[in-house]
Design a protein around this motif. Structure first.
Motif, PDB file in Angstrom:
ATOM      1  N   GLU A  86      34.440 -30.575  88.862  1.00  0.00           N
ATOM      2  CA  GLU A  86      34.881 -31.417  87.752  1.00  0.00           C
ATOM      3  C   GLU A  86      34.953 -30.655  86.428  1.00  0.00           C
ATOM      4  OE1 GLU A  86      32.407 -35.235  89.654  1.00  0.00           O
ATOM      5  OE2 GLU A  86      31.833 -34.355  87.728  1.00  0.00           O
ATOM      6  N   VAL A  87      34.367 -29.456  86.407  1.00  0.00           N
ATOM      7  CA  VAL A  87      34.174 -28.749  85.146  1.00  0.00           C
ATOM      8  C   VAL A  87      35.099 -27.538  85.030  1.00  0.00           C
ATOM      9  CG1 VAL A  87      32.502 -27.556  83.682  1.00  0.00           C
ATOM     10  CG2 VAL A  87      31.761 -29.484  85.099  1.00  0.00           C
ATOM     11  N   ASP A  88      35.733 -27.398  83.869  1.00  0.00           N
ATOM     12  CA  ASP A  88      36.514 -26.210  83.527  1.00  0.00           C
ATOM     13  C   ASP A  88      35.870 -25.603  82.285  1.00  0.00           C
ATOM     14  OD1 ASP A  88      38.332 -24.287  82.676  1.00  0.00           O
ATOM     15  OD2 ASP A  88      40.092 -25.476  83.226  1.00  0.00           O
ATOM     16  N   LEU A  89      35.017 -24.618  82.504  1.00  0.00           N
ATOM     17  CA  LEU A  89      34.280 -24.040  81.383  1.00  0.00           C
ATOM     18  C   LEU A  89      35.186 -23.275  80.437  1.00  0.00           C
ATOM     19  CD1 LEU A  89      31.020 -22.802  83.167  1.00  0.00           C
ATOM     20  CD2 LEU A  89      31.374 -24.892  81.843  1.00  0.00           C
ATOM     21  N   ASP A  90      36.233 -22.644  80.965  1.00  0.00           N
ATOM     22  CA  ASP A  90      37.148 -21.897  80.102  1.00  0.00           C
ATOM     23  C   ASP A  90      37.913 -22.832  79.170  1.00  0.00           C
ATOM     24  OD1 ASP A  90      36.399 -19.450  81.210  1.00  0.00           O
ATOM     25  OD2 ASP A  90      37.882 -19.621  82.827  1.00  0.00           O
ATOM     26  N   ALA A  91      38.319 -23.971  79.704  1.00  0.00           N
ATOM     27  CA  ALA A  91      39.050 -24.943  78.882  1.00  0.00           C
ATOM     28  C   ALA A  91      38.099 -25.820  78.081  1.00  0.00           C
ATOM     29  CB  ALA A  91      39.938 -25.818  79.774  1.00  0.00           C
ATOM     30  N   GLY A  92      36.823 -25.823  78.459  1.00  0.00           N
ATOM     31  CA  GLY A  92      35.858 -26.677  77.766  1.00  0.00           C
ATOM     32  C   GLY A  92      36.101 -28.146  78.040  1.00  0.00           C
ATOM     33  N   GLU A  93      36.285 -28.497  79.333  1.00  0.00           N
ATOM     34  CA  GLU A  93      36.549 -29.888  79.701  1.00  0.00           C
ATOM     35  C   GLU A  93      35.781 -30.266  80.960  1.00  0.00           C
ATOM     36  OE1 GLU A  93      41.046 -30.701  77.940  1.00  0.00           O
ATOM     37  OE2 GLU A  93      40.695 -30.725  80.108  1.00  0.00           O
ATOM     38  N   TRP A  94      35.412 -31.523  80.999  1.00  0.00           N
ATOM     39  CA  TRP A  94      34.746 -32.118  82.163  1.00  0.00           C
ATOM     40  C   TRP A  94      35.574 -33.334  82.573  1.00  0.00           C
ATOM     41  CZ3 TRP A  94      29.556 -35.213  81.485  1.00  0.00           C
ATOM     42  CH2 TRP A  94      29.165 -35.751  82.717  1.00  0.00           C
ATOM     43  N   ALA A  95      36.157 -33.284  83.754  1.00  0.00           N
ATOM     44  CA  ALA A  95      37.006 -34.372  84.249  1.00  0.00           C
ATOM     45  C   ALA A  95      36.196 -35.244  85.197  1.00  0.00           C
ATOM     46  CB  ALA A  95      38.233 -33.807  84.954  1.00  0.00           C
ATOM     47  N   ILE A  96      35.763 -36.395  84.724  1.00  0.00           N
ATOM     48  CA  ILE A  96      34.961 -37.309  85.543  1.00  0.00           C
ATOM     49  C   ILE A  96      35.910 -38.205  86.331  1.00  0.00           C
ATOM     50  CG2 ILE A  96      33.140 -39.041  85.553  1.00  0.00           C
ATOM     51  CD1 ILE A  96      32.315 -38.087  82.787  1.00  0.00           C
TER      52      ILE A  96
END
Length: 404
Positions: free
Chosen positions: A249-259
């Motif tokens: 769920e997590v994209d650390l490079d983009a800084g997003e968490w898709a729940i």
């Protein structure tokens, strides 16, 4: 067919040969080829000849067989088919035996699960498995009384009792719809719980309390719990959702968490922008769970495959915030302090919290996510908390961090 004769005796039944031997008024014993002696009664109902079975001799004595026959004839005099009455009694007994509360509650949960968010299901299953099923394990939903249900509710903590009462009512309704309980036989549970004062979830909102909380979280010695508390504090997401965060769920490079929608109370997927501080905390978890499903691993003796949300509550209690700040209180802290101190627009705050739209028209047409605005807001929020922890009065400063 043998002719009806005088009354049978135990000796006559014991020595009876193959065939039917009548006792009178339709009652007879039938001797089978295998040697069994079976009590039967022939009768007529609605113009048709029928049979009743009363069991085998000597398990059923002559006196007991005659008593059963007399009761069957009494039903006939009242216009009732004794065979149908017996079948209904047997079916009712089977319903009771097969309708234990734990079994029916489990079936109800399975029915509801597809339409519920994961957290909604988790809460219901927890209350039922921990409190209701153990208290009502010997009870059948078919015969469950209001008194029995009320006694079960009495042993549940006040914070969960109201939920449990609602689940009980829904389980009984389900039992009625499934034919496991008589129509209209509902429980009368209104007023069985003591009135409790309604209050908000405790949350730190005074700057002094917020500062103490931020420092306590930063200094908490267990790295996994500290990281999860940090993410909950910086993103203002529900603690259960944070505890069950997955790497996919997590994209650390983009800084997003898709729940995903299945984890959301609103049943809508939710994009959560991550401030740099949250990304840093999550990168720290890669040493523990990189390549695995869940971001936050379960602690010692936890039975869940991921960090249990109770670990977050326990940590706050250990830090001295019992009754002052709950894990869910991070949401209230964000909503209050970020609005009052950082002047973040209410719509942006509500979008970050993923609160359900109250107005039906809003639910149908308003899908605004304010993603860019929220990205700026959470970074401003994280920097503000850093500033508080540094004891500079909450003055937001620019913090330079090395990449990675």
């Amino acid at each position: 067919m043998a002719k009806e004769s005088g009354k049978l005796t135990a000796l006559a039944v014991k020595n009876a040969k193959l065939g039917k031997h009548f006792d009178g008024s339709g009652l007879y014993v039938e001797v089978t080829a295998g040697g069994s002696r079976l009590w039967r009664m022939k009768y007529r109902y609605a113009g048709k000849e029928k049979r009743l079975a009363f069991g085998a001799f000597p398990e059923v004595s002559i006196a007991e067989a005659r008593d059963r026959a007399a009761k069957a004839r009494a039903l006939l005099r009242d216009g009732i088919d004794p065979g149908a009455a017996k079948a209904e009694k047997t079916a009712a007994a089977k319903r009771i035996a097969g309708s234990t509360f734990p079994g029916v509650a489990t079936a109800w949960l399975a029915k509801m699960k597809p339409g519920w968010a994961d957290e909604t299901y988790r809460k219901a299953a927890y209350v039922i498995d921990t409190y209701l099923s153990p208290a009502l394990r010997r009870q059948s939903v078919t015969t469950l009384t209001t008194k029995q249900a009320a006694d079960a509710l009495a042993g549940i903590p006040p914070s969960l009792a109201a939920k449990a009462r609602g689940y009980l009512g829904q389980i009984v309704n389900y039992a009625i719809h499934e034919g496991l309980r008589e129509d209209g036989r509902l429980l009368s549970l209104r007023g069985v719980l003591p009135k409790a004062e309604k209050g908000h979830i405790p949350a730190a909102v005074d700057l002094g309390d917020v500062r103490k909380l931020v420092r306590a979280v930063a200094d908490y010695p267990i790295a996994v719990t500290r990281a999860a508390l940090t993410v909950a504090m910086l993103t203002a997401q529900r603690p259960g959702t944070v505890a069950r965060m997955e790497w996919v769920e997590v994209d650390l490079d983009a800084g997003e968490w898709a729940i995903p929608a299945a984890k959301m109370k609103t049943r809508h997927a939710h994009i959560v922008p991550l401030p740099k501080q949250a990304v840093e905390a999550l990168r720290g978890m890669q040493a523990y769970t990189d390549g695995k499903q869940f971001v936050f691993p379960a602690l010692y003796q936890q039975t869940t495959p991921h960090l249990h949300r109770d670990a977050l509550s326990n940590a706050l209690r250990k830090m001295g915030f019992a009754g002052k700040h709950a894990t869910h209180g991070f949401r209230g802290m964000f909503r209050t302090v970020a609005r009052e101190r950082l002047n973040i627009p209410v719509d942006v705050l509500e979008a970050q919290l993923a609160h359900a739209k109250k107005d039906e028209i809003q639910k149908a047409y308003d899908r605004t996510q304010f993603l860019d605005e929220r990205r700026k807001a959470v970074q401003k929020w994280a920097d503000y908390l850093d500033a508080l922890r540094a004891d500079n009065g909450g003055k937001v400063v620019t913090i330079n961090r090395k990449a990675g």
